[in-house]
Design a protein around this motif. Structure first.
Motif, mmCIF file in Angstrom:
data_model
loop_
_atom_site.group_PDB
_atom_site.id
_atom_site.type_symbol
_atom_site.label_atom_id
_atom_site.label_comp_id
_atom_site.label_asym_id
_atom_site.label_seq_id
_atom_site.Cartn_x
_atom_site.Cartn_y
_atom_site.Cartn_z
ATOM 1 N N PHE B 157 48.232 48.132 34.537
ATOM 2 C CA PHE B 157 48.560 49.380 35.241
ATOM 3 C C PHE B 157 49.478 49.103 36.428
ATOM 4 O O PHE B 157 50.446 49.816 36.666
ATOM 5 C CB PHE B 157 47.285 50.096 35.735
ATOM 6 N N ILE B 158 49.150 48.034 37.173
ATOM 7 C CA ILE B 158 49.963 47.691 38.346
ATOM 8 C C ILE B 158 51.390 47.369 37.907
ATOM 9 O O ILE B 158 52.364 47.847 38.492
ATOM 10 C CB ILE B 158 49.340 46.501 39.124
ATOM 11 N N LYS B 159 51.491 46.586 36.833
ATOM 12 C CA LYS B 159 52.814 46.201 36.324
ATOM 13 C C LYS B 159 53.611 47.426 35.860
ATOM 14 O O LYS B 159 54.812 47.527 36.121
ATOM 15 C CB LYS B 159 52.672 45.221 35.155
ATOM 16 N N LEU B 160 52.942 48.340 35.171
ATOM 17 C CA LEU B 160 53.628 49.538 34.683
ATOM 18 C C LEU B 160 54.081 50.429 35.836
ATOM 19 O O LEU B 160 55.178 50.977 35.816
ATOM 20 C CB LEU B 160 52.736 50.317 33.711
ATOM 21 N N LEU B 161 53.233 50.540 36.859
ATOM 22 C CA LEU B 161 53.609 51.328 38.037
ATOM 23 C C LEU B 161 54.824 50.712 38.711
ATOM 24 O O LEU B 161 55.722 51.406 39.185
ATOM 25 C CB LEU B 161 52.439 51.415 39.020
ATOM 26 N N ARG B 162 54.845 49.375 38.727
ATOM 27 C CA ARG B 162 55.962 48.670 39.335
ATOM 28 C C ARG B 162 57.254 48.924 38.543
ATOM 29 O O ARG B 162 58.322 49.092 39.123
ATOM 30 C CB ARG B 162 55.647 47.169 39.389
ATOM 31 N N GLN B 163 57.141 48.940 37.219
ATOM 32 C CA GLN B 163 58.307 49.230 36.373
ATOM 33 C C GLN B 163 58.827 50.646 36.644
ATOM 34 O O GLN B 163 60.027 50.884 36.673
ATOM 35 C CB GLN B 163 57.959 49.109 34.880
ATOM 36 N N MET B 164 57.877 51.583 36.835
ATOM 37 C CA MET B 164 58.270 52.962 37.126
ATOM 38 C C MET B 164 59.024 53.039 38.451
ATOM 39 O O MET B 164 60.030 53.727 38.569
ATOM 40 C CB MET B 164 57.030 53.870 37.179
ATOM 41 N N ARG B 165 58.507 52.306 39.439
ATOM 42 C CA ARG B 165 59.133 52.329 40.758
ATOM 43 C C ARG B 165 60.524 51.684 40.701
ATOM 44 O O ARG B 165 61.467 52.143 41.334
ATOM 45 C CB ARG B 165 58.251 51.606 41.787
ATOM 46 N N ARG B 166 60.638 50.637 39.888
ATOM 47 C CA ARG B 166 61.918 49.945 39.734
ATOM 48 C C ARG B 166 62.969 50.905 39.146
ATOM 49 O O ARG B 166 64.106 50.965 39.610
ATOM 50 C CB ARG B 166 61.732 48.750 38.794
ATOM 51 N N ALA B 167 62.548 51.665 38.139
ATOM 52 C CA ALA B 167 63.464 52.632 37.521
ATOM 53 C C ALA B 167 63.811 53.750 38.499
ATOM 54 O O ALA B 167 64.950 54.200 38.575
ATOM 55 C CB ALA B 167 62.849 53.197 36.249
ATOM 56 N N GLU B 168 62.803 54.164 39.285
ATOM 57 C CA GLU B 168 62.989 55.263 40.228
ATOM 58 C C GLU B 168 64.046 54.933 41.280
ATOM 59 O O GLU B 168 64.821 55.784 41.688
ATOM 60 C CB GLU B 168 61.657 55.558 40.904
ATOM 61 N N LYS B 169 64.071 53.657 41.679
ATOM 62 C CA LYS B 169 65.025 53.228 42.701
ATOM 63 C C LYS B 169 66.465 53.392 42.235
ATOM 64 O O LYS B 169 67.385 53.492 43.022
ATOM 65 C CB LYS B 169 64.772 51.761 43.055
ATOM 66 N N LEU B 170 66.653 53.399 40.927
ATOM 67 C CA LEU B 170 68.006 53.496 40.368
ATOM 68 C C LEU B 170 68.461 54.944 40.183
ATOM 69 O O LEU B 170 69.611 55.202 39.889
ATOM 70 C CB LEU B 170 68.066 52.773 39.013
#
Lengths: 112, 171
Positions: B157-170
């Motif tokens: 879950f933590i990793k997936l949330l991090r992926q979401m945040r990474r995409a959001e930054k773009l």
């Protein structure tokens, strides 16, 4: 209403004149943007799924063709949402033009 | 045609990394065509090069039709929602299956909700461990096992949330 994402707006725009199947949407946007905007299938499918959930578009079976191909059509609500968004874009453009035109006289604004 | 297989563990949140790896392998002449139990199967053909992409989405007839028409060959589907695609590097050019960060974020969000649902089902099904607790070795063993899985899910879950945040930054 919250502003639509660019991809969402483009999909509604592509469907505003007539229903299209998925790839037809990609082609239409590509054609009218002279190849500058190519929606990717994953992006498009995600947008189509969301729009269907929001009942802004619906899937209909095209009866004319021999091969049964489903096309996406704007619902009445979808049409309204599109028109509102279109007006918003037009207004943004008009405001932009006004500001850009008045760029040299910007200093006068201070006095107002 | 020569084939080979490679064992590699890939966790759900790393599908972009996995796709990059498959694309790199393809550039070397080894083209992925099948995945089974951690094994990736490759076919050798030095004359070709593919771009690989994995999607996570609920599919339908229209879904596959759209991808095919856009030039993506469907290779395989895992767990009903992981779809492996490839396209010839020369014909597809710079195109990928997602054209904006917002839709990549949505993909990771779908994935997160999918695993949260499985996680909840698992917790409910294992509630018996607590209800029938009698402190014996078997109970303790079961609890340890379930705890390990819970930790793994939380990590996911933590990793997936991090992926979401990474995409959001773009965006």
């Amino acid at each position: 209403m919250q502003a639509l994402s660019e991809s969402t707006y483009l999909v509604l725009l592509a469907l505003s004149k007539k229903p299209l199947h998925g790839y037809g949407i990609i082609k239409k946007i590509e054609k009218y943007s002279d190849g500058d905007i190519v929606l990717a299938p994953g992006t498009l499918y995600g947008v189509l799924t969301n729009l269907q959930k929001q009942k802004l578009i619906e899937l209909v079976t095209a009866e004319k063709e021999s091969r049964q191909k489903k096309t996406y059509r704007l619902t009445d609500e979808g049409q309204t949402v599109f028109e509102l968004e279109y007006e918003r874009f037009k207004k943004m453009l008009a405001i932009s033009d006004e500001i850009l035109k008045g760029a040299e006289t910007d200093e006068d604004d201070e006095e107002i | 045609m020569k084939t080979m297989k490679k064992f590699k563990l890939t966790l759900a949140y790393d599908i972009e990394k996995e796709a990059n790896w498959l694309t790199e392998m393809s550039a070397k002449g080894f083209h992925f065509y099948k995945y089974r139990w951690g094994f990736y199967y490759f076919e050798e053909d030095p004359s070709k090069s593919y771009i690989y992409q994995t999607d996570f989405q609920e599919s339908s007839e229209e879904y596959f039709e759209l991808y095919t028409e856009a030039g993506w060959e469907h290779m395989q589907t895992e767990l009903g929602q992981y779809h492996y695609f490839r396209a010839d590097k020369n014909t597809i050019g710079d195109e990928r299956i997602y054209s904006d960060p917002a839709s990549i974020k949505s993909m990771y969000k779908r994935m997160l909700l999918f695993y949260v649902a499985i996680f909840i089902c698992m917790l409910v099904s294992q509630i018996g461990i607590v209800l029938t607790w009698n402190g014996n070795l078997l109970s303790k063993f079961a609890l340890i096992l379930v705890s390990a899985v819970v930790i793994l899910y939380i990590f996911l879950f933590i990793k997936l949330l991090r992926q979401m945040r990474r995409a959001e930054k773009l965006i």
